[in-house]
Scaffold this active site. Structure first.
Site, PDB file in Angstrom:
ATOM      1  N   LYS A 198       0.936  -1.131   0.139  1.00  0.00           N
ATOM      2  CA  LYS A 198       0.370   0.274  -0.614  1.00  0.00           C
ATOM      3  C   LYS A 198       0.962   0.985   0.445  1.00  0.00           C
ATOM      4  O   LYS A 198       1.812   1.589   1.102  1.00  0.00           O
ATOM      5  CB  LYS A 198      -0.928  -0.127   1.433  1.00  0.00           C
ATOM      6  N   LYS A 251      -2.313  -1.753  -3.627  1.00  0.00           N
ATOM      7  CA  LYS A 251      -2.973  -0.653  -3.086  1.00  0.00           C
ATOM      8  C   LYS A 251      -1.444   0.731  -3.396  1.00  0.00           C
ATOM      9  O   LYS A 251      -1.238   0.786  -2.983  1.00  0.00           O
ATOM     10  CB  LYS A 251      -4.301  -0.409  -1.788  1.00  0.00           C
TER      11      LYS A 251
END
Length: 327
Positions: A198, A251
């Protein structure tokens, strides 16, 4: 002299193109994010995300039924509590907003998979993903004390009926802590989808409108990844696999398709891509201005995630994509 090899031969008819298509996108690949808020009969459209709403639990249930009827197998729930504090109490309390929404959805649509985002930024008064030193204005989260909060949150979510726990805070050791907490509480069969890679991304801006989770000071660069780094993502996924992750997530997705590909090549675990809020908002804005064909751009983008190696796609376009796939 005519060429010997003519790739256009296999593009000459729609059915022939379909026969040799290398990647396929289906509704089974999609996960739809939803934002739960306290109250009743509430549907507040997010200004920066046209078509996305903050929904009260009763409206979340209605939405879940529609999602299931469209053939989308799963949702992921985020929560916006009535009150925030430094202990992120609503994240782990048995009556927390996500816990209430989870239970209501599982009672109404038992075959729909309900994932819970297991993070703390929406629930803390300062907007960071865990405990801070008293007086700290830099946003440097205290790692190990925060793990205890994440364990409590994951167990509360599992108790409420969550099918998948999805920790997103990027704390060191967060998968191991959550796995041990779930196992100790008797939830050995609940899988973990780790936000393994992320990045500290500017693409999250509209999400922070939706989740009301903008940091009050500092930023999240001390715990989310540097966008310049690729090899570090492989280190993160190796650690999460060793700690017990069942699925992995990258992400954002659009600017990180190379990372999705590298993660998929490095593991046999299912890999998810999060088509995040900024990516959604850009397409919506361009489509509303008549600058792009929304359907074609969305479907091409989602297929790009599949081609890059994603097995699952979390996307705010999920309902529209499902309708287009059906048509």
């Amino acid at each position: 002299m005519f060429p010997t090899h003519r790739p256009r031969r296999l593009r000459s008819h729609p059915q022939l193109r379909r026969m040799v298509q290398e990647n396929v996108l289906t509704t089974s690949d999609l996960i739809y994010p939803l934002f739960a808020v306290p109250g009743e009969s509430i549907a507040n459209e997010v200004r920066s995300m046209p078509g996305v709403y903050q929904l009260s639990v009763d409206k979340i249930v209605e939405e879940a039924k529609e999602v299931y009827d469209l053939g989308i197998p799963a949702i992921i729930l985020f929560g916006i509590p009535a009150d925030k504090d430094t202990d992120a109490t609503d994240a782990w309390h048995e009556c927390g907003i996500v816990q209430r929404a989870t239970t209501a959805v599982k009672e109404a649509v038992p075959d729909l998979i309900v994932m819970n985002d297991t993070c703390l930024c929406e629930y803390t008064s300062h907007g960071h993903c865990g405990y801070l030193e008293v007086g700290d204005l830099s946003g440097r989260v205290l790692n190990d004390p925060t793990l205890e909060l994440l364990k409590k949150t994951a167990v509360a979510q599992a108790k409420a009926g969550a099918d998948i726990i999805a920790p997103s805070g990027m704390m060191d050791g967060f998968v191991q802590a959550i796995r041990s907490g779930l196992d100790e509480a008797g939830y050995q069969d609940i899988p973990i989808m780790s936000y393994a890679a992320k990045y500290a991304s500017a693409y999250y801006g509209p999400f922070r409108d939706a989740a009301e989770s903008t940091p009050q000071f500092g930023d999240r660069r001390t715990y989310q990844m540097d966008p310049a780094n690729g090899k570090e993502a492989l280190k993160e996924i190796e650690l999460d696999i060793a700690e017990g992750a069942d699925m992995l997530m990258v992400k954002p997705a659009l600017a990180y398709m190379d990372i999705i590909w590298r993660v998929k090549q490095a593991t046999n675990l299912p890999v998810a891509a999060y088509n995040v809020s900024g990516e959604y908002a850009m397409v919506k804005a361009a489509a509303l201005n008549g600058w792009v064909d929304e359907q074609r751009v969305v479907m091409e983008t989602l297929m790009g995630f599949k081609r890059s190696g994603a097995d699952l796609i979390l996307t705010y376009h999920a309902k529209d994509a499902a309708r287009w796939l059906h048509s």
